[in-house]
Design a protein around this motif. Structure first.
Motif, PDB file in Angstrom:
ATOM      1  N   LEU A 194       0.820  -1.078   0.218  1.00 12.82           N
ATOM      2  CA  LEU A 194      -0.008  -0.067  -0.123  1.00 12.82           C
ATOM      3  C   LEU A 194       1.023   1.288   0.121  1.00 12.82           C
ATOM      4  N   ASP A 195       1.952   1.428   0.703  1.00 10.89           N
ATOM      5  CA  ASP A 195       2.987   2.375   0.874  1.00 10.89           C
ATOM      6  C   ASP A 195       3.392   2.493  -0.392  1.00 10.89           C
ATOM      7  N   LEU A 196       4.144   1.758  -1.007  1.00 10.85           N
ATOM      8  CA  LEU A 196       4.614   1.821  -2.303  1.00 10.85           C
ATOM      9  C   LEU A 196       3.637   2.466  -3.438  1.00 10.85           C
ATOM     10  N   ILE A 197       2.253   2.081  -3.236  1.00 15.13           N
ATOM     11  CA  ILE A 197       1.263   2.758  -4.265  1.00 15.13           C
ATOM     12  C   ILE A 197       1.398   4.229  -3.889  1.00 15.13           C
ATOM     13  N   GLY A 198       1.034   4.859  -2.638  1.00 16.82           N
ATOM     14  CA  GLY A 198       1.199   6.170  -2.225  1.00 16.82           C
ATOM     15  C   GLY A 198       2.495   6.695  -2.676  1.00 16.82           C
ATOM     16  N   ARG A 199       3.566   6.193  -2.518  1.00 11.95           N
ATOM     17  CA  ARG A 199       4.852   6.788  -2.931  1.00 11.95           C
ATOM     18  C   ARG A 199       5.015   6.958  -4.433  1.00 11.95           C
ATOM     19  N   LYS A 200       4.627   6.156  -5.024  1.00 13.78           N
ATOM     20  CA  LYS A 200       4.677   6.438  -6.625  1.00 13.78           C
ATOM     21  C   LYS A 200       3.500   7.611  -6.930  1.00 13.78           C
ATOM     22  N   VAL A 201       2.475   7.569  -6.273  1.00 19.31           N
ATOM     23  CA  VAL A 201       1.503   9.101  -6.593  1.00 19.31           C
ATOM     24  C   VAL A 201       2.328  10.294  -6.238  1.00 19.31           C
ATOM     25  N   LEU A 202       3.011  10.257  -5.189  1.00 14.60           N
ATOM     26  CA  LEU A 202       3.811  11.821  -4.779  1.00 14.60           C
ATOM     27  C   LEU A 202       4.947  11.630  -5.782  1.00 14.60           C
ATOM     28  N   GLU A 203       6.151  10.787  -6.000  1.00 13.70           N
ATOM     29  CA  GLU A 203       6.860  10.887  -6.633  1.00 13.70           C
ATOM     30  C   GLU A 203       6.920  11.042  -8.184  1.00 13.70           C
ATOM     31  N   ASP A 204       5.884  10.458  -8.641  1.00 17.81           N
ATOM     32  CA  ASP A 204       5.512  10.584 -10.116  1.00 17.81           C
ATOM     33  C   ASP A 204       4.744  12.040 -10.456  1.00 17.81           C
ATOM     34  N   ASN A 205       4.672  12.724  -9.530  1.00 15.31           N
ATOM     35  CA  ASN A 205       4.050  14.182  -9.334  1.00 15.31           C
ATOM     36  C   ASN A 205       5.068  15.244  -8.840  1.00 15.31           C
ATOM     37  N   GLY A 206       6.377  14.712  -8.626  1.00 13.70           N
ATOM     38  CA  GLY A 206       7.305  15.584  -8.260  1.00 13.70           C
ATOM     39  C   GLY A 206       7.132  16.108  -6.551  1.00 13.70           C
ATOM     40  N   ALA A 207       6.588  15.186  -5.863  1.00 12.45           N
ATOM     41  CA  ALA A 207       6.776  15.268  -4.361  1.00 12.45           C
ATOM     42  C   ALA A 207       7.477  14.489  -3.712  1.00 12.45           C
ATOM     43  N   GLN A 208       7.832  14.748  -2.440  1.00 12.90           N
ATOM     44  CA  GLN A 208       8.464  13.868  -1.487  1.00 12.90           C
ATOM     45  C   GLN A 208       7.539  13.515  -0.402  1.00 12.90           C
ATOM     46  N   SER A 209       7.758  12.397   0.170  1.00 12.46           N
ATOM     47  CA  SER A 209       7.077  11.942   1.655  1.00 12.46           C
ATOM     48  C   SER A 209       7.727  13.048   2.678  1.00 12.46           C
ATOM     49  N   ALA A 210       6.643  13.710   3.215  1.00 13.66           N
ATOM     50  CA  ALA A 210       7.119  14.681   4.362  1.00 13.66           C
ATOM     51  C   ALA A 210       7.725  13.854   5.578  1.00 13.66           C
ATOM     52  N   PRO A 211       6.942  12.837   5.908  1.00 10.26           N
ATOM     53  CA  PRO A 211       7.713  11.814   7.283  1.00 10.26           C
ATOM     54  C   PRO A 211       9.266  11.542   6.836  1.00 10.26           C
ATOM     55  N   GLU A 212       9.221  11.228   5.801  1.00  4.36           N
ATOM     56  CA  GLU A 212      10.581  10.548   5.334  1.00  4.36           C
ATOM     57  C   GLU A 212      11.598  11.928   5.327  1.00  4.36           C
TER      58      GLU A 212
END
Length: 251
Positions: free
Chosen positions: A39-57
């Motif tokens: 599930l997390d990888l799905i969320g990561r892909k949405v963020l990174e494909d759109n030029g964003a980074q995970s804020a907690p990371e």
């Protein structure tokens, strides 16, 4: 953060909407058998494909792109090998940074089949959030948010986790106003000013009143005390004279 330009507003809307899309995309994939890491990888892909980074990371070196909390976990659950099962109550919390601006949103989802009590908890969790949102307006007291949510919880025989507060957000993930209570707080005297950016995120529970770590070597995951089903629904908003602008909607 207090918004001062239209450009700031548009950048906050862009990252907020992206967080919402990530939650929505992860929720659509939520089914028995999937792991929280998948599930997390799905969320990561949405963020990174759109030029964003995970804020907690980015801010805290959290071991995952998103926070996924299941059943007894109330917040900050680490993605891993845990497999989702029918009947699980899953909270997905996504925050991200893009172009120097942060967004933060979250929702809880019940994986069918679940009891009517859990269905009602989820529905009332959303209602608790909207009860808080209705208190947002320039010049009104911040305390009105917690007072209204507290009255809603008491009327409907729920408890609130009273050490997980809402917070300012914008130029960083956690900033002023800090510790925005979603429960009645007699010491809260601040007033909402035009353009102020913060989250509203009540944790509505069937008995839990506190969030504590599990004491199992995991420095992140929090559990309700006493253990009880708990939901969280969260939006990032901007205060205006006409009420809140909700930044974390998918469209």
């Amino acid at each position: 953060m207090v918004i001062s330009t239209e450009e700031e507003l548009q950048k906050l809307k862009a990252v907020g909407q992206l967080c919402a899309v990530a939650v929505e995309t992860m929720a659509k994939a939520l089914e028995p058998g999937i792991t929280t890491r998948e599930l997390d990888l799905i969320g990561r892909k949405v963020l990174e494909d759109n030029g964003a980074q995970s804020a907690p990371e980015f801010c805290y070196e959290f071991p995952g792109a998103t926070c996924i909390s299941v059943n007894e976990e109330v917040a900050h659950g680490i993605p891993g090998d845990r497999r989702i099962q029918a009947g699980d109550l899953v909270n997905i919390d996504v925050s991200a940074v893009k172009d120097g601006f942060f967004g933060d949103t979250g929702s809880s989802f019940a994986v069918p089949p679940v009891s009517r009590q859990i269905e009602k908890l989820c529905r009332d969790g959303r209602r608790a959030l909207w009860t808080g949102l209705q208190q947002v307006k320039t010049g009104k007291p911040i305390a009105g948010i917690g007072n209204a949510i507290g009255a809603f919880a008491q009327k409907n025989r729920y408890t609130l986790i009273s050490n997980l507060a809402s917070h300012g957000v914008g130029r960083s993930l956690h900033e002023e106003p800090k510790e925005v209570s979603t429960w009645p707080d007699p010491d809260e005297t601040r007033i909402m000013e035009e353009g102020l950016v913060f989250t509203i995120e009540p944790f509505l529970s069937l008995g839990g009143t506190w969030a504590e770590d599990g004491g199992n070597g995991d420095p992140w995951t929090l559990y309700s005390d006493p253990r009880a089903p708990t939901v969280q629904y969260e939006h990032t908003i901007v205060v205006t004279r006409n009420g809140p602008i909700i930044l974390t909607l998918p469209n």
